[in-house]
Design a protein around this motif. Structure first.
Motif, PDB file in Angstrom:
ATOM      1  N   PHE A  84       0.835  -1.201   0.000  1.00  0.00           N
ATOM      2  CA  PHE A  84       0.000   0.000   0.000  1.00  0.00           C
ATOM      3  C   PHE A  84       0.868   1.248   0.000  1.00  0.00           C
ATOM      4  CE2 PHE A  84      -2.568   3.336   1.848  1.00  0.00           C
ATOM      5  CZ  PHE A  84      -3.839   3.126   1.343  1.00  0.00           C
ATOM      6  N   ALA A  85       1.843   1.303   0.902  1.00  0.00           N
ATOM      7  CA  ALA A  85       2.688   2.487   1.011  1.00  0.00           C
ATOM      8  C   ALA A  85       3.593   2.656  -0.209  1.00  0.00           C
ATOM      9  CB  ALA A  85       3.539   2.388   2.273  1.00  0.00           C
ATOM     10  N   VAL A  86       4.163   1.569  -0.682  1.00  0.00           N
ATOM     11  CA  VAL A  86       5.112   1.650  -1.792  1.00  0.00           C
ATOM     12  C   VAL A  86       4.425   2.035  -3.099  1.00  0.00           C
ATOM     13  CG1 VAL A  86       6.631   0.245  -3.243  1.00  0.00           C
ATOM     14  CG2 VAL A  86       6.783   0.084  -0.759  1.00  0.00           C
ATOM     15  N   GLY A  87       3.203   1.572  -3.304  1.00  0.00           N
ATOM     16  CA  GLY A  87       2.534   1.806  -4.581  1.00  0.00           C
ATOM     17  C   GLY A  87       1.853   3.145  -4.729  1.00  0.00           C
ATOM     18  N   MET A  88       1.679   3.898  -3.655  1.00  0.00           N
ATOM     19  CA  MET A  88       0.858   5.104  -3.694  1.00  0.00           C
ATOM     20  C   MET A  88       1.347   6.130  -4.717  1.00  0.00           C
ATOM     21  SD  MET A  88      -1.763   5.425  -1.427  1.00  0.00           S
ATOM     22  CE  MET A  88      -1.774   7.018  -0.624  1.00  0.00           C
ATOM     23  N   ASP A 110       7.722   8.245 -15.537  1.00  0.00           N
ATOM     24  CA  ASP A 110       9.146   8.006 -15.304  1.00  0.00           C
ATOM     25  C   ASP A 110       9.315   6.636 -14.640  1.00  0.00           C
ATOM     26  OD1 ASP A 110      11.820   8.054 -14.774  1.00  0.00           O
ATOM     27  OD2 ASP A 110      11.752   9.759 -13.386  1.00  0.00           O
ATOM     28  N   LEU A 111       9.520   5.612 -15.465  1.00  0.00           N
ATOM     29  CA  LEU A 111       9.597   4.253 -14.936  1.00  0.00           C
ATOM     30  C   LEU A 111      10.825   4.054 -14.054  1.00  0.00           C
ATOM     31  CD1 LEU A 111       8.483   2.209 -18.083  1.00  0.00           C
ATOM     32  CD2 LEU A 111       7.130   2.792 -16.071  1.00  0.00           C
ATOM     33  N   ALA A 112      11.960   4.629 -14.479  1.00  0.00           N
ATOM     34  CA  ALA A 112      13.174   4.497 -13.668  1.00  0.00           C
ATOM     35  C   ALA A 112      12.990   5.198 -12.325  1.00  0.00           C
ATOM     36  CB  ALA A 112      14.366   5.081 -14.419  1.00  0.00           C
ATOM     37  N   GLY A 113      12.422   6.385 -12.358  1.00  0.00           N
ATOM     38  CA  GLY A 113      12.155   7.100 -11.112  1.00  0.00           C
ATOM     39  C   GLY A 113      11.178   6.360 -10.224  1.00  0.00           C
ATOM     40  N   ALA A 172      10.707   3.157 -10.145  1.00  0.00           N
ATOM     41  CA  ALA A 172      11.394   1.997  -9.580  1.00  0.00           C
ATOM     42  C   ALA A 172      12.279   2.406  -8.407  1.00  0.00           C
ATOM     43  CB  ALA A 172      12.229   1.302 -10.665  1.00  0.00           C
ATOM     44  N   LEU A 173      12.988   3.530  -8.554  1.00  0.00           N
ATOM     45  CA  LEU A 173      13.857   4.007  -7.474  1.00  0.00           C
ATOM     46  C   LEU A 173      13.049   4.415  -6.242  1.00  0.00           C
ATOM     47  CD1 LEU A 173      16.467   6.124  -9.486  1.00  0.00           C
ATOM     48  CD2 LEU A 173      16.880   3.991  -8.240  1.00  0.00           C
ATOM     49  N   VAL A 174      11.937   5.129  -6.473  1.00  0.00           N
ATOM     50  CA  VAL A 174      11.090   5.549  -5.349  1.00  0.00           C
ATOM     51  C   VAL A 174      10.501   4.336  -4.651  1.00  0.00           C
ATOM     52  CG1 VAL A 174       8.924   6.694  -4.767  1.00  0.00           C
ATOM     53  CG2 VAL A 174      10.566   7.839  -6.250  1.00  0.00           C
ATOM     54  N   SER A 175      10.053   3.350  -5.447  1.00  0.00           N
ATOM     55  CA  SER A 175       9.469   2.140  -4.860  1.00  0.00           C
ATOM     56  C   SER A 175      10.503   1.369  -4.048  1.00  0.00           C
ATOM     57  CB  SER A 175       8.899   1.251  -5.966  1.00  0.00           C
ATOM     58  OG  SER A 175       7.841   1.898  -6.646  1.00  0.00           O
ATOM     59  N   ALA A 176      11.732   1.272  -4.588  1.00  0.00           N
ATOM     60  CA  ALA A 176      12.782   0.575  -3.856  1.00  0.00           C
ATOM     61  C   ALA A 176      13.136   1.310  -2.565  1.00  0.00           C
ATOM     62  CB  ALA A 176      14.021   0.436  -4.745  1.00  0.00           C
ATOM     63  N   ALA A 177      13.241   2.642  -2.646  1.00  0.00           N
ATOM     64  CA  ALA A 177      13.564   3.430  -1.456  1.00  0.00           C
ATOM     65  C   ALA A 177      12.454   3.320  -0.418  1.00  0.00           C
ATOM     66  CB  ALA A 177      13.782   4.889  -1.850  1.00  0.00           C
TER      67      ALA A 177
END
Length: 208
Positions: free
Chosen positions: A45-49, A187-190, A192-197
């Protein structure tokens, strides 16, 4: 209609807590598995928002809200019908992701539909829906388990979302207008980075 989606997504943060002892007994789930039943939902939930909210700007907030509500209804049914603890954990991860698709669209839709003095009460109602879901979550869960509707036991805390979703979907489809945000490439790369962080930040917190 959009507040019904807000209510059920936040309700599921809390309603599951009272069901854990029954889940442990019925599905022979260990403490680590039970932790994932709770934490998995909060994590996805938190990662996907952030990313899912951007999809609403690009492809239509009404469309993404309806898709999120439909997926949340389906994953709630999957949780309620899970034959094993492992299936329940996977379903909870997916349910959290569906909630992350649904929830950011609500604020955007309210901001589009209501302006001026009408905006304050609309956002107050949104806050009330979140608050009442938190306050009543465990009470509703306990009442459902105690009632043991149709012998469902703990499964009712998830299955209760199904009729809510089935009623809200056609109503929302009829009354909600479509809206979009500024057009820009996703921004798929962004993302992915935000989701990982966010995962690295949220996972230790929810596990702790």
């Amino acid at each position: 209609m959009v507040l019904a989606g807000t209510f059920v997504t936040f309700l599921d943060f809390f309603i599951v807590n009272v069901a854990l002892p029954s889940i442990e007994t019925d599905l022979d789930a260990g403490s680590a598995t039970l932790s994932l039943v709770v934490a998995g939902y909060g994590l996805t939930f938190a990662v996907g928002m952030i990313t899912w909210g951007r999809l609403g700007d690009l492809y239509g907030r009404r469309r993404m809200f309806l898709a999120g509500l439909a997926l949340f209804t389906l994953t709630s049914a999957a949780c309620g019908l899970a034959p094993s603890a492992e299936v329940l954990v996977v379903a909870r991860f997916l349910q959290g992701a569906a909630g992350a698709l649904l929830t950011p669209q609500v604020l955007a839709i309210l901001g589009t539909l209501y302006a001026g003095q009408r905006r304050g009460p609309a956002f107050a109602a949104y806050g009330f829906a979140m608050g009442i879901a938190g306050v009543l979550g465990q009470l509703i869960g306990g009442a459902l388990i105690e009632a043991d509707l149709a012998g469902a036991g703990w499964r009712a805390v998830f299955l209760i979302n199904v009729p809510v979703g089935l009623l809200a979907l056609p109503a929302a489809r009829r009354v909600l207008p479509e809206s979009r945000g500024p057009r820009a490439r996703l921004d798929l790369a962004g993302a992915a980075l935000v989701s990982a962080a966010a995962t690295l930040l949220v996972l230790p917190l929810v596990e702790g």
